[in-house]
Design an enzyme around this catalytic site. Structure first.
Site, short mmCIF file in Angstrom:
data_model
loop_
_atom_site.label_atom_id
_atom_site.label_comp_id
_atom_site.label_asym_id
_atom_site.label_seq_id
_atom_site.Cartn_x
_atom_site.Cartn_y
_atom_site.Cartn_z
N CYS A 129 0.84 -1.19 0.00
CA CYS A 129 0.00 0.00 0.00
C CYS A 129 0.88 1.24 0.00
O CYS A 129 2.07 1.18 0.29
CB CYS A 129 -0.91 0.03 1.23
SG CYS A 129 -1.84 -1.48 1.54
N TYR A 142 1.06 -2.96 5.13
CA TYR A 142 1.83 -4.20 5.28
C TYR A 142 3.30 -3.88 5.58
O TYR A 142 3.88 -2.96 5.00
CB TYR A 142 1.71 -5.03 4.00
CG TYR A 142 1.43 -6.50 4.25
CD1 TYR A 142 0.22 -6.90 4.78
CD2 TYR A 142 2.39 -7.46 3.94
CE1 TYR A 142 -0.05 -8.25 5.01
CE2 TYR A 142 2.14 -8.81 4.15
CZ TYR A 142 0.92 -9.20 4.68
OH TYR A 142 0.67 -10.53 4.90
N ASN A 173 5.75 0.36 2.34
CA ASN A 173 5.92 -0.93 3.03
C ASN A 173 7.39 -1.15 3.36
O ASN A 173 8.16 -0.19 3.41
CB ASN A 173 5.36 -2.05 2.14
CG ASN A 173 3.97 -1.74 1.61
OD1 ASN A 173 3.82 -1.41 0.43
ND2 ASN A 173 2.96 -1.81 2.46
N ARG A 204 7.59 3.25 -5.04
CA ARG A 204 6.35 3.98 -4.75
C ARG A 204 6.60 5.09 -3.74
O ARG A 204 5.98 6.16 -3.80
CB ARG A 204 5.27 3.02 -4.27
CG ARG A 204 4.68 2.17 -5.38
CD ARG A 204 3.55 1.27 -4.90
NE ARG A 204 4.03 0.10 -4.18
CZ ARG A 204 3.93 -0.10 -2.89
NH1 ARG A 204 3.33 0.80 -2.11
NH2 ARG A 204 4.40 -1.20 -2.32
#
Length: 327
Positions: free
Chosen positions: A2, A81, A174, A227
């Site tokens: 995420c 996570y 994460n 990300r």
């Protein structure tokens, strides 16, 4: 997997947003948890209590478990996570609040009024290795929390204990751990929204191919490392907007890390994809949800009536793409 981002509007209001990326269909939907609730716990027979109302994305698996949301004091948070990094206690501890990892966000939103208030309560927390019935395993998680003052922090629990850290860039993804991600930003100091200047190599003049070249080298894959870099860049340089337009701006920011089905496959062949995007308005106590199957955005605002109900209120959402008819 995420991505989460904290965002300040030009009119002074803070928002927290996240993508929920997972291969197993979680079927989350907006839920308002009213004040003064008791929850059974998978970690300890005593369970735990909440005092504040909150709204976010959740699922009823015997009791409601939320993975993101905002409470009536404007504190927002999201669970992400944290594989291969999270380490929890093997046993409950007396005189502590014993929780499974998937119960921590409920406890935070239900009891803390701000990031600073949460800091004062973490000494009472003991997270225990306890599986969630939905998956049959302990969920490795860490958490991002943010409040109306602009305070934004990351909570991680590792072998050496609880780490509760200021998040200066307002982004979390994460594994690896948050400190590693901050250090890794130093590898991308060349990223900028404007083109790089012309260069001269022994009299040979070169120029960039146009606008956008300042972002050359920004990683485009779907790993948590990439990300994180992309979201920090997007958050930093996205044009400022008023609170009225903040959800729209956040939707565009998260577009850069949304994962379509099929482009990120796990070793077992399952597709890890963005099941929804959640947006939390800390000033208006509103939760917005944008599911994968319908890019329209639904919203739920907490009211006194909802906050004072005796039981949670669940709001089903549409999973078929809606269109605005123009003729």
């Amino acid at each position: 997997m995420c991505t989460s981002v904290n965002f300040l509007s030009t009119t002074g209001d803070y928002f927290l947003a996240r993508t929920m990326d997972f291969d197993f269909n979680l079927d989350g939907r907006p839920v308002v948890i009213p004040r003064h609730q008791h929850f059974n716990s998978d970690a300890h027979n005593a369970g735990y209590d909440t005092k504040l109302a909150f709204v976010g994305a959740g699922k009823n698996i015997g009791s409601y478990i939320l993975v993101d949301g905002v409470n009536e004091k404007g504190l927002s948070g999201a669970a992400l996570y944290f594989s291969d990094e999270a380490q929890y206690s093997d046993q409950p501890q007396s005189h502590k609040t014993n929780l499974a990892s998937h119960e921590v966000l409920n406890w935070i939103l239900g009891n803390a009024e701000s990031c600073a208030d949460l800091a004062n309560q973490l000494g009472d927390l003991n997270v225990v290795n306890s599986p969630i019935k939905l998956l049959g395993q302990t969920v490795p998680l860490h958490w991002i929390v943010a409040d109306r003052s602009g305070d934004c922090r990351v909570l991680e629990i590792k072998t050496d204990g609880i780490h509760y850290m200021t998040d200066p860039v307002g982004v979390m993804t994460n594994s690896p751990d948050f400190t590693w991600h901050l250090q890794n930003l130093s590898n991308y100091t060349e990223l900028q929204p404007t083109p790089h200047p012309d260069r001269n190599y022994n009299g040979y003049q070169i120029s960039s191919f146009g606008p956008g070249s300042g972002a050359l080298g920004m990683p485009g894959d779907y790993t948590s490392v990439s990300r994180f870099i992309r979201t920090v860049f997007m958050r930093q340089y996205t044009e400022g907007v008023s609170s009225k337009n903040a959800i729209n701006a956040l939707s565009h920011i998260l577009n850069s890390v949304e994962i379509p089905k099929g482009v990120k496959l796990k070793a077992n062949g399952q597709s890890d994809y963005t099941q929804y995007r959640g947006y939390m308005d800390m000033s208006n106590l509103t939760y917005y949800m944008q599911p994968y199957d319908d890019q329209s955005i639904s919203k739920v605002t907490m009211t006194e009536a909802l906050m004072n109900k005796s039981v949670p209120t669940e709001f089903p959402i549409n999973h078929s793409q809606q269109y605005q008819e123009l003729n």
